[in-house]
Design a protein around this motif. Structure first.
Motif, PDB file in Angstrom:
ATOM      1  N   CYS A   1       1.210  -0.984   0.227  1.00 15.96           N
ATOM      2  CA  CYS A   1      -0.502  -0.325   0.071  1.00 15.96           C
ATOM      3  C   CYS A   1       0.562   1.044  -0.246  1.00 15.96           C
ATOM      4  O   CYS A   1       1.465   1.264   0.511  1.00 15.96           O
TER       5      CYS A   1
ATOM      6  N   ALA B   1       1.949   4.917   1.409  1.00 14.27           N
ATOM      7  CA  ALA B   1       1.508   5.835   2.147  1.00 14.27           C
ATOM      8  C   ALA B   1       2.764   6.835   2.239  1.00 14.27           C
ATOM      9  O   ALA B   1       4.135   7.055   1.933  1.00 14.27           O
TER      10      ALA B   1
ATOM     11  N   CYS C   1       2.173   9.558   8.337  1.00 15.14           N
ATOM     12  CA  CYS C   1       2.101   9.495   7.228  1.00 15.14           C
ATOM     13  C   CYS C   1       1.492   8.486   7.025  1.00 15.14           C
ATOM     14  O   CYS C   1       0.059   7.780   7.844  1.00 15.14           O
ATOM     15  N   ARG C   2      -0.078   8.675   5.935  1.00 12.08           N
ATOM     16  CA  ARG C   2      -0.976   8.728   5.956  1.00 12.08           C
ATOM     17  C   ARG C   2      -1.296   7.213   4.979  1.00 12.08           C
ATOM     18  O   ARG C   2      -0.613   7.431   3.171  1.00 12.08           O
ATOM     19  N   VAL C   3      -1.425   6.195   5.251  1.00 12.65           N
ATOM     20  CA  VAL C   3      -1.774   4.778   4.154  1.00 12.65           C
ATOM     21  C   VAL C   3      -2.998   4.433   4.271  1.00 12.65           C
ATOM     22  O   VAL C   3      -4.099   5.205   4.372  1.00 12.65           O
ATOM     23  N   GLN C   4      -2.573   4.323   2.549  1.00 15.57           N
ATOM     24  CA  GLN C   4      -3.828   4.485   1.620  1.00 15.57           C
ATOM     25  C   GLN C   4      -3.757   3.009   0.718  1.00 15.57           C
ATOM     26  O   GLN C   4      -3.177   1.688   0.750  1.00 15.57           O
TER      27      GLN C   4
ATOM     28  N   PRO D   1      -9.515   0.898   6.075  1.00 21.03           N
ATOM     29  CA  PRO D   1      -8.937   1.523   7.214  1.00 21.03           C
ATOM     30  C   PRO D   1      -9.535   1.768   8.738  1.00 21.03           C
ATOM     31  O   PRO D   1      -8.650   1.370   9.722  1.00 21.03           O
TER      32      PRO D   1
ATOM     33  N   ASP E   1     -10.403   7.409   4.076  1.00 22.60           N
ATOM     34  CA  ASP E   1     -10.236   5.785   3.995  1.00 22.60           C
ATOM     35  C   ASP E   1      -9.165   5.663   3.844  1.00 22.60           C
ATOM     36  O   ASP E   1      -8.073   5.060   3.024  1.00 22.60           O
ATOM     37  N   GLU E   2      -8.295   6.586   4.911  1.00 25.34           N
ATOM     38  CA  GLU E   2      -6.915   6.441   5.520  1.00 25.34           C
ATOM     39  C   GLU E   2      -6.772   5.967   6.732  1.00 25.34           C
ATOM     40  O   GLU E   2      -7.697   6.124   7.155  1.00 25.34           O
TER      41      GLU E   2
ATOM     42  N   GLU F   1      -3.530   6.926   9.338  1.00 21.60           N
ATOM     43  CA  GLU F   1      -2.439   7.502   9.640  1.00 21.60           C
ATOM     44  C   GLU F   1      -1.493   7.571  10.425  1.00 21.60           C
ATOM     45  O   GLU F   1      -2.458   6.837  11.728  1.00 21.60           O
TER      46      GLU F   1
END
Length: 113
Positions: free
Chosen positions: A14, A16, A29-32, A37, A101-102, A104
């Motif tokens: 994924c 980030a 960091c934002r994991v997408q 989520p 939908d992320e 952090e």
């Protein structure tokens, strides 16, 4: 590719997005691209990440879970866009926060690799 919690044990990767050129305590960091989520933020599972730093550099990373230090982000060495070498590091995750939908990640202290 989205992460699947159940499956063959093989982790997908994924993206980030990180707000800086390197990690440090308090960095975010934002994991997408996670399939769920909200569930991941509540009870994270191991996942491969492409850390995308603010200078455009992408570094592979792995989020480990279940160890004595809790969730740990393991990042191999990489070089910033300005040419600064960054040594391999492992970081605890201080907090997981669902943001739509992320998810952090808030970076904590250094961890054992």
């Amino acid at each position: 590719m989205p992460e699947s919690r159940a499956g063959s044990g093989e982790a997908d990767t994924c993206p980030a997005v990180c707000g800086h050129t390197h990690l440090f305590p308090g960095a975010r960091c934002r994991v997408q691209g996670l399939s769920d989520p909200r569930a991941f933020a509540a009870d994270p599972w191991p996942v491969e990440l492409d850390l995308r730093f603010s200078d455009g550099v992408v570094a592979d990373a792995r989020l480990r879970t279940g160890g004595s230090e809790g969730a740990v982000l393991v990042v191999p060495p990489y070089t910033t866009g300005a040419g600064t070498p960054i040594d391999a590091r492992a970081w605890t995750i201080r907090e997981f926060a669902g943001t739509g939908d992320e998810v952090e990640l808030i970076i904590g202290r250094h961890a054992s690799a």
